[in-house]
Write an enzyme that holds these catalytic residues in place. Structure first.
Site, short mmCIF file in Angstrom:
data_model
loop_
_atom_site.label_atom_id
_atom_site.label_comp_id
_atom_site.label_asym_id
_atom_site.label_seq_id
_atom_site.Cartn_x
_atom_site.Cartn_y
_atom_site.Cartn_z
N CYS B 81 9.46 12.02 -38.32
CA CYS B 81 8.48 13.42 -37.24
C CYS B 81 6.82 12.76 -37.14
O CYS B 81 7.31 11.55 -36.69
CB CYS B 81 8.72 14.66 -38.47
SG CYS B 81 7.95 16.42 -37.26
N HIS B 179 13.99 15.73 -38.87
CA HIS B 179 14.28 15.90 -40.11
C HIS B 179 15.32 15.19 -40.08
O HIS B 179 16.31 16.66 -40.41
CB HIS B 179 13.79 17.42 -40.66
CG HIS B 179 12.40 17.01 -40.76
ND1 HIS B 179 11.17 17.27 -41.12
CD2 HIS B 179 11.66 17.69 -38.99
CE1 HIS B 179 9.79 16.66 -40.78
NE2 HIS B 179 10.35 17.43 -39.26
N GLU B 181 16.78 15.06 -43.12
CA GLU B 181 16.79 15.50 -44.28
C GLU B 181 16.69 16.88 -44.66
O GLU B 181 17.19 17.67 -45.25
CB GLU B 181 15.16 15.15 -45.81
CG GLU B 181 13.97 16.02 -44.77
CD GLU B 181 13.22 15.45 -43.76
OE1 GLU B 181 13.72 14.66 -42.83
OE2 GLU B 181 12.15 16.17 -43.79
#
Lengths: 251, 202
Positions: B81, B179, B181
């Site tokens: 990001c 993202h 994650e």
């Protein structure tokens, strides 16, 4: 293409997920981390965790709950309920929340929105608004979980929240919540035409058609609680129905 | 043994990225000084907040030099990001501030008629023969984007009113606008591929 987000909401009281109508007649619905894991496996796009505890003692449990959920979750987690300060946000974010949702405290102290957005980013800042219909086209803001009425227009407050740095509006219709009669579509359209940030629809969903209608009214996030907790329909099944209705979703 | 060193760029929430990397099989440490960066075997640049604030945080810690030399030395680097954005030259978010400029390009705000921020799950379409990136849906939340892949790079594009660059693979760098994650099983798989053979030896 950007997909509609299906967002199960976990209302937590003293570390347990509870369900009830308008925060009354609460019944136990399970362990928050177990439910969050199940919802992710079923295809949830995001999880919202709301602390509806009344006491500070219970609030401390909340940070533990956030940590337990983060340990098993690989999708975004938004946490709200009782947040009053940057320090509250910091505690929840470092425990593993990705976004914080603020409601009454933001209304009483709008600069809290600017402060959170500046410190943690707009992507982290969700402003929750509880709306009560006055007429077919006028909604007023409610505070403190519906217990306090104001004469402020929801559209006016939404515009201010967006201009102060809110990244999303979590919009709950207090008239529809718990009714299972569908979201307040006119409310969604009114706020949609007022702000350009994403809106999460909340309050009243009982089936895929309700979700699809809210998406068409301009909500990109579709929040529901009881339909998932009660096992009326799995998220997986709802998402397939939405796909059949032509709503873009992640399968 | 694969230890990923996370470079805290100011106000980023590190819990999600640490948890996800651990789940993907990496050991984790958070850089506290410049030597932690220069000695790292893998670097992770997470990032939320603003372009200017992230660059200021790196400058304040005198980490810019350490990052430049470590990334130039070929240490595998995952940038997420805002972490991706600061590897480029500039962003409209903070005019006048220079990024690390490992890659050519400038980030601009989405057009005014598009819902911003771009929040939610969107499709990743790999462009070129990518090593790590695969097609799938990933979670985004951002207001600024790069509109064309830098010359000589491969990566992925995503459509939001018009196509933008959702990831870049360039030498030792994997830069993601999304993202990983927070992108469910697909994201964890991507992290696992990035960590590669070193997984499960912590």
């Amino acid at each position: 293409m950007l997909k509609a987000r299906i967002i199960p909401c976990l209302d937590c009281h003293a570390g347990r997920v509870v369900k009830g109508v308008r925060f009354l007649n609460l019944r136990d619905a399970g362990d928050p981390a177990e439910l969050a894991a199940r919802y992710e496996a079923e295809g949830a796009d995001e999880i919202v965790l709301l602390d509806i505890s009344a006491t500070i003692e219970d609030r401390k449990n909340h940070v533990q709950t956030v940590r337990a959920i983060r340990d098993i979750l690989s999708i975004p987690l938004t946490v709200g309920g009782g947040i009053r300060s940057l320090a509250d946000c910091e505690a929840l974010l470092s425990a593993g929340a990705d976004k914080v949702s603020i409601n009454s405290a933001a209304y009483r102290n709008p600069q809290l929105i600017d402060a959170i957005a500046t410190r943690f980013g707009t992507q982290c800042t969700v402003v929750a608004i509880d709306a009560k219909a006055k007429t077919a086209s006028i909604w007023h803001v409610l505070l403190n979980g519906g217990r306090i009425a104001t004469l402020t227009l929801v559209t006016k407050w939404a515009r201010e929240a967006a201009s102060r740095g809110a990244g999303e509006i979590l919009l709950t219709s207090w008239d529809q919540d718990g009714t299972r009669a569908g979201y307040d579509l006119e409310l969604l359209k009114a706020v949609r035409s007022t702000v350009s940030i994403p809106i999460i629809a909340s309050g009243g969903a009982a089936n895929a058609r309700h979700l699809s209608n809210a998406y068409e009214a301009g909500a990109s996030g579709l929040l529901a609680a009881s339909i998932f907790h009660d096992n009326d329909a799995s998220i997986y099944k709802i998402k397939h129905e939405l796909k059949d209705f032509g709503v873009p979703i992640r399968l | 043994m694969t230890t990923a060193t996370i470079v805290p760029t100011g106000t980023a929430n590190l819990a999600s990225v640490s948890t996800a990397l651990r789940r993907a099989g990496a050991c984790m440490r958070i850089a506290e000084r410049a030597s932690d960066i220069t000695q790292a075997s893998r670097l992770v640049l997470p990032g939320v907040g603003s372009f200017g604030a992230a660059m200021a945080a790196l400058e304040r810690n005198e980490w810019t030099l350490a990052l430049r030399s470590t990334i130039s030395d070929g240490i595998p680097t995952l940038a997420i990001c805002l972490g991706m954005q600061i590897l480029f030259e500039t962003s409209e978010e903070t005019p006048g501030v220079k990024g690390l400029a490992f890659l050519h390009g400038n980030f601009n705000k989405f057009p005014i008629d598009v819902q911003t921020p771009h929040v939610g799950w969107n499709s990743i379409e790999p462009i070129g023969k990518t090593h790590l990136l695969k097609a799938g849906d990933a979670y985004f939340t951002h207001s600024f984007r790069l509109d064309t892949l830098p010359p000589g790079t491969i990566g992925a594009i995503t459509d939001y009113s018009s196509p933008f660059v959702s990831a870049v693979e360039y030498k030792n760098i994997l830069a993601c606008q999304f993202h990983p994650e927070l992108s469910g099983a697909w994201g964890i798989d991507l992290l696992r591929r990035w960590i590669g053979n070193g997984a499960d030896k912590c």
